[in-house]
Design a protein around this motif. Structure first.
Motif: not given
Length: 67
Positions: A47-67
């Protein structure tokens, strides 16, 4: 999980309150997600991605390892 909600929301000149209303959640929920205090459900993420005009992948990304 890192997200771009604040960045995309501000680019569209949306307040946390306005985005929250569009997504059917509280302003505090948007604030918590933006500040990495809460991971949204998959349904809310879409829903957030739709409202912000992007994909979920563009909206969220995993933290680098070790964090």
């Amino acid at each position: 999980m890192k997200n771009r909600i604040r960045e995309l929301r501000r680019a569209q000149e949306l307040s946390q309150e306005a985005l929250a209303k569009r997504c059917g959640v509280s302003r505090q929920t948007i604030n918590a997600i933006e500040n990495d205090k809460y991971d949204p459900t998959l349904a809310l993420a879409f829903h957030l991605a739709r409202q912000l005009g992007c994909t979920v992948d563009e909206l969220f990304s995993p933290l680098p390892e070790g964090n």
